[in-house]
Design a protein around this motif. Structure first.
Motif, PDB file in Angstrom:
ATOM      1  N   TYR A  15     -10.327  -0.210 -42.406  1.00 24.12           N
ATOM      2  CA  TYR A  15      -9.835  -1.246 -41.322  1.00 24.12           C
ATOM      3  C   TYR A  15     -10.824  -1.478 -40.231  1.00 24.12           C
ATOM      4  O   TYR A  15     -11.044  -0.740 -39.534  1.00 24.12           O
ATOM      5  CB  TYR A  15      -8.716  -0.661 -41.012  1.00 24.12           C
ATOM      6  CG  TYR A  15      -7.632  -1.864 -39.661  1.00 24.12           C
ATOM      7  CD1 TYR A  15      -7.662  -2.998 -40.488  1.00 24.12           C
ATOM      8  CD2 TYR A  15      -7.585  -1.396 -38.625  1.00 24.12           C
ATOM      9  CE1 TYR A  15      -7.180  -3.889 -39.546  1.00 24.12           C
ATOM     10  CE2 TYR A  15      -6.867  -2.302 -37.834  1.00 24.12           C
ATOM     11  CZ  TYR A  15      -6.744  -3.681 -38.075  1.00 24.12           C
ATOM     12  OH  TYR A  15      -6.245  -4.448 -37.267  1.00 24.12           O
ATOM     13  N   GLY A  17     -10.384  -3.835 -37.717  1.00 27.19           N
ATOM     14  CA  GLY A  17      -9.657  -4.951 -36.966  1.00 27.19           C
ATOM     15  C   GLY A  17     -10.649  -5.334 -35.635  1.00 27.19           C
ATOM     16  O   GLY A  17     -10.243  -6.300 -34.983  1.00 27.19           O
ATOM     17  N   ALA A  29      -5.724  -2.907 -32.358  1.00 26.36           N
ATOM     18  CA  ALA A  29      -6.356  -2.572 -33.733  1.00 26.36           C
ATOM     19  C   ALA A  29      -5.867  -1.241 -33.926  1.00 26.36           C
ATOM     20  O   ALA A  29      -5.383  -0.688 -34.940  1.00 26.36           O
ATOM     21  CB  ALA A  29      -7.806  -2.658 -33.373  1.00 26.36           C
ATOM     22  N   ASN A  32      -2.186  -1.387 -35.202  1.00 29.19           N
ATOM     23  CA  ASN A  32      -2.056  -1.644 -36.422  1.00 29.19           C
ATOM     24  C   ASN A  32      -2.266  -0.581 -37.464  1.00 29.19           C
ATOM     25  O   ASN A  32      -1.656  -0.235 -38.507  1.00 29.19           O
ATOM     26  CB  ASN A  32      -3.192  -2.871 -36.864  1.00 29.19           C
ATOM     27  CG  ASN A  32      -2.824  -4.424 -35.950  1.00 29.19           C
ATOM     28  OD1 ASN A  32      -1.423  -4.397 -35.658  1.00 29.19           O
ATOM     29  ND2 ASN A  32      -3.528  -5.187 -36.181  1.00 29.19           N
ATOM     30  N   CYS A 273     -11.167  -6.829 -41.748  1.00 26.31           N
ATOM     31  CA  CYS A 273     -10.759  -6.852 -40.325  1.00 26.31           C
ATOM     32  C   CYS A 273      -9.275  -7.080 -40.680  1.00 26.31           C
ATOM     33  O   CYS A 273      -8.495  -7.314 -39.722  1.00 26.31           O
ATOM     34  CB  CYS A 273     -11.283  -7.929 -39.352  1.00 26.31           C
ATOM     35  SG  CYS A 273     -10.986  -9.621 -40.163  1.00 26.31           S
TER      36      CYS A 273
END
Length: 289
Positions: A15, A17, A29, A32, A273
């Motif tokens: 990930y 982000g 981020a 998430n 992302c």
């Protein structure tokens, strides 16, 4: 969950982000990533990609999240100093899984490799226009791996089919693991805007299913370069089949053991992302419930 889908895509999304085009602030981020760990699709989630320059900020926010953090650190600046900082970390919620380096001269990579901790993998970005033969011997180091950039926020950041299959064949022949970064948000080859901005240019983006299946078939020595191009150009989900004991593209098959071997030993992951976008597309293809 179909076993062959899970074998192919377990821990496949690192990930990212914080990076374009999402370009989130660190707090959302992190929120998430922590939330993704609680979903039914957490088995697809890999590392959280974090620049070394934001490690202190990350540590300050860490008490807000109960999650465990598997980090891949983007390395910049003084490598020796950065590795010393990482070695000094003493937080049971954090595990440094890998380091990621920007494009570097081969001589510089040679100097960095002895500094890498024995339990950490290092991904060195190899541009498609580089002298690949000068890098391959270095990347055969036990703690080294390659990183390729499969997209970006400009149309010219996306490699063509020949560039992509040729470098993957070279890595397989030299037994060098690799990861991809950028541009693989969607399962199959398709056209999409490169950013979320109005009037964004449109690029032909490689699919992560195309790349993952291609890498596994190459690693298991089941296809020729001509077939590799066909797989990368595949846009029809009807030509991919996933069952409890194998996956296939047209007449080319991989059993579960071969898929797992290719993922463990060769194609590590791809940075994205977005974690939700790949999941939503896989649901549309009925590959996820």
């Amino acid at each position: 969950m179909v076993s062959s889908v899970k074998a192919l895509l377990s821990s496949v999304v690192d990930y990212a982000g914080l990076f374009p085009p999402a370009k989130l602030e660190l707090q959302p981020a992190m929120a998430n990533y922590a939330q993704y760990q609680t979903t039914a699709y957490n088995w697809m989630l890999g590392r959280f990609i974090l620049p070394i320059s934001r490690l202190q900020e990350f540590e300050q926010l860490l008490p807000d999240y109960p999650a465990q953090w598997l980090l891949s650190i983007i390395m910049t600046g003084d490598v020796q100093k950065a590795i010393a900082i990482l070695k000094s970390l003493n937080n049971p919620k954090i595990a440094i899984a890998s380091l990621e380096f920007p494009p570097l001269p081969a001589t510089e990579i040679k100097n960095i490799l002895p500094l890498i901790p024995p339990d950490v993998e290092s991904f060195f970005e190899i541009p498609f226009n580089s002298d690949l033969q000068s890098y391959l011997p270095l990347l055969q180091h036990p703690r080294a791996a390659a990183k390729i950039r499969t997209g970006g926020v400009t149309v010219d950041a996306f490699p063509n089919f020949a560039q992509l299959y040729q470098i993957i064949f070279a890595f397989a022949q030299a037994q060098i693991p690799f990861k991809a970064t950028a541009g693989l948000h969607h399962p199959l080859l398709s056209k999409h805007p490169v950013t979320s901005e109005p009037n964004s240019p449109i690029a032909l983006m490689q699919g992560f299913l195309n790349v993952a299946v291609l890498a596994a078939l190459i690693y298991q020595q089941k296809i020729t370069p001509q077939i590799a191009v066909e797989i990368l150009q595949e846009t029809s989900p009807d030509n991919f089949h996933f069952t409890s004991d194998r996956l296939s593209w047209k007449n080319y098959q991989l059993n579960i053991a071969e898929i797992k071997s290719a993922r463990t030993q060769f194609f590590r992951s791809f940075g994205s992302c977005s974690f939700q976008e790949p999941i939503d597309d896989l649901k549309t293809l009925k590959l996820l419930p």
